[in-house]
Scaffold this active site. Structure first.
Site, PDB file in Angstrom:
ATOM      1  CE  LYS A 168       5.679  -7.452   0.735  1.00 12.44           C
ATOM      2  NZ  LYS A 168       4.537  -8.164   1.356  1.00 12.44           N
ATOM      3  CB  SER A 196       4.608  -6.720   4.814  1.00 15.24           C
ATOM      4  OG  SER A 196       4.158  -7.757   3.955  1.00 15.24           O
ATOM      5  N   GLY A 219      -1.576 -11.959   6.078  1.00 12.50           N
ATOM      6  CA  GLY A 219      -2.432 -11.576   7.198  1.00 12.50           C
ATOM      7  C   GLY A 219      -3.151 -10.276   6.896  1.00 12.50           C
ATOM      8  N   GLY A 220      -2.980  -9.830   5.633  1.00 13.34           N
ATOM      9  CA  GLY A 220      -3.553  -8.563   5.214  1.00 13.34           C
ATOM     10  C   GLY A 220      -2.550  -7.679   4.501  1.00 13.34           C
ATOM     11  CB  SER A 221       1.005  -8.294   3.601  1.00 17.43           C
ATOM     12  OG  SER A 221       1.378  -8.679   4.899  1.00 17.43           O
TER      13      SER A 221
END
Length: 573
Positions: free
Chosen positions: A136, A211, A233-235
């Site tokens: 990433k 993200s 938050g869930g990325s």
């Protein structure tokens, strides 16, 4: 006619300011253009490298290589039956195809070819020997930018690899590309002004999630066998669910975050984590085995020295599993609810015990712990990240709230409460806090976590089965639906390990049932989410598997059980 001197000076000053602003903006656009050209050159280098290899090795069957799972591939690399360069260039070729189709890659790490050549000479094996790995954007790789989609971060290459990348290299893995992210990372879409929009490989009109969206698209499309992303938050979980793959968000400090750039620096309320993404659970487990080693514990002494627990992961003891179908904040789509119900039934049929778990006050958690916790300064420090940028993403309302004084936020929250309760709560949560208020908030989060664990232990649970937002939303919708992160962000606030496993696909019956979707608040967000869910037949839907802190192996074991039962069911159909 004579122009007064003061007026002339004012006009001159205004003209000079406009000229300076124009020059600054032109300079920024030049930086963006330079980054886009580097991206193009990266793809050209990938194409040339693949063409050169294929000319030298025309008989290599890349299709068979790409069809192998990570454990199968790793075994063949370890025993020498598959040369590392065959694997590497097979994935470079596939990644190039995915980059062209989905715009998921921002940069080719050309030094990966040098690492590959050295590997042939040294022959040093590691658990991930010869495995190409995608990284990433926000995870530092020496000599390459970690932009987070910000122009100000261009041309600022990292001085050294992040710890996780260093450990991957020591285990024989070959980081070969960096992947796209949304500007600032605080989004579950994947778009920024520099590199543009990334598309879902399953359906180009859908978001790949975020993200870690570039990772989701690349791994989901088969262009990488293993990816590394982050989650605040869930990325990790959104891209995995949207692209039909698996991901694990560990406990925040199980893996090192040294050398990884955060979306909101300094905040402690919503815990970020780094974790793997892959097509199957066994690949995630292999990655965790490789990373949880002495090298990581020595390179980052803040990481607890907990090696991978094989006994827990390989256990076959029946599990006691809590479950819920909704959090009563974001109404699940029909496919989400069915995914949990069908998985629950499969687990019960396999001999596991399923126990209903009652969630309460999720709205309070989201607004008071997550929004208020992440933006305790009223969003001022986050706002500063965008200073001097050409684009402010789709955060106009957020920026307005961040700039507004507390008294105005309080007044607006009070006025909006009867008509738009969720908007009212967001505005209230964006107030700037005193130090004393922040300390009190952190105490409150700790108490909530202990209460949640007490409820868990009272039911004598091993793990939890939860919904995961899905199917993939249309491009642009995640930016309008920030409130829909409730299913994932809860476990960042609690700092529990949570993984995602795809279990089903949207059916015509789900689509028909969706016509009656209204949401719990029946506000603009609920209506927008209903639209975002529509026309999704055939897209994957996942479930979340959750364990208590530091129990990643148990979480993976549960994920593996779900995956095995789903595969068995699909074979019988």
């Amino acid at each position: 006619m004579r122009v007064p001197l003061p007026a002339l000076l004012c006009c001159s000053a205004a003209g000079l300011l406009l000229l300076l602003r124009w020059r600054r903006r032109r300079g920024l656009w030049r930086k963006v253009e330079g980054a886009r050209q580097r991206q193009e050159r990266s793809l050209v280098r990938m194409e040339m490298a693949v063409r050169r290899f294929r000319e030298q090795h025309p008989s290599v069957n890349t299709v068979s290589i790409l069809s192998l799972s990570l454990p199968e591939l790793s075994k063949k690399l370890q025993d020498g039956s598959l040369p590392p360069d065959h694997v590497f260039y097979a994935y470079v070729g596939k990644a190039l195809q995915l980059a062209t189709e989905t715009n998921c890659i921002t940069e080719y790490l050309q030094e990966s070819e040098t690492q590959l050549r050295k590997m042939k000479v040294t022959g040093k094996l590691g658990l991930l020997y010869g495995v190409p790995v995608s990284i990433k954007d926000s995870i530092d790789c020496q000599g390459h930018d970690s932009t987070l989609g910000f122009i100000k971060n261009l041309n600022k290459p990292a001085a050294e690899d992040s710890v996780v990348v260093q450990v991957l290299r020591r285990q024989g893995a070959i980081p070969f590309v960096k992947t796209n992210v949304p500007q600032s990372l605080i989004s579950y879409d994947c778009k920024n002004l520099i590199f543009g929009q990334t598309f879902n490989p399953l359906l180009y009109t859908r978001s790949p999630g975020g993200s870690s969206g570039g990772e989701g698209a690349l791994v989901g499309g088969g262009g990488s066998i293993l990816g590394l992303g982050t989650d605040v938050g869930g990325s990790l979980r959104f891209p995995a669910a949207f692209c039909g793959i698996c991901a694990l968000k560990p406990t925040g400090n199980r893996l090192s975050k040294k050398g990884i750039i955060s979306g909101v620096l300094g905040q402690k309320a919503v815990v970020a984590a780094v974790g793997p993404m892959a097509k199957d659970v066994e690949s995630l487990a292999l990655c965790m085995r490789a990373l949880l080693c002495e090298d990581m514990f020595n390179l980052d002494s803040t990481v607890p020295p907990l090696p991978f627990n094989e006994e827990v992961y390989s256990s076959t003891q029946p599990l006691r599993i809590g479950y819920y179908e909704t959090d009563f904040f974001t109404m699940p789509s029909p496919a989400m609810r069915r995914a949990v119900r069908e998985t629950k039934q499969l687990l019960e049929d396999a001999g596991h015990t399923l126990v209903p778990f009652e969630l309460t006050n999720v709205d309070y958690v989201i607004f008071n712990f997550c929004v208020r916790g992440m933006f305790s300064d009223g969003g001022a420090s986050f706002l500063r990240k965008f200073k001097g940028e050409l684009e402010k993403s789709s955060m106009g309302l957020f920026f307005w709230m961040a700039r507004s004084p507390n008294w105005l936020k309080t007044l607006l929250s009070w006025i909006a409460k009867p008509f738009m309760p969720r908007f009212s709560d967001i505005v209230r949560s964006m107030r700037a806090n005193t130090v004393d208020e922040i300390w009190s908030l952190h105490c409150e989060i700790e108490e909530f976590c202990q209460q949640f664990i007490a409820q868990w232990k009272k039911l004598n649970l091993d793990v939890m089965l939860c919904p995961m937002l899905g199917p993939a939303l249309g491009i642009g919708y995640p930016g309008k639906l920030s409130v829909a992160v409730s299913y994932t962000m809860l476990y960042n606030a609690l700092d529990f390990p949570a993984g995602v496993v795809p279990v089903t696909m949207v059916t015509d019956e789900d689509e028909e049932e969706l016509k009656g979707y209204r949401g719990y608040f029946r506000d603009w967000w609920d209506r927008t989410l209903a639209k975002a869910f529509h026309s999704s037949v055939g897209l994957p839907v996942a479930v979340q598997c959750v364990a208590l802190p530091w129990q990643e192996e148990l979480c993976l074991r549960f994920m593996k059980e779900v995956e095995t039962l789903i595969l068995k069911k699909n074979r019988l159909v």
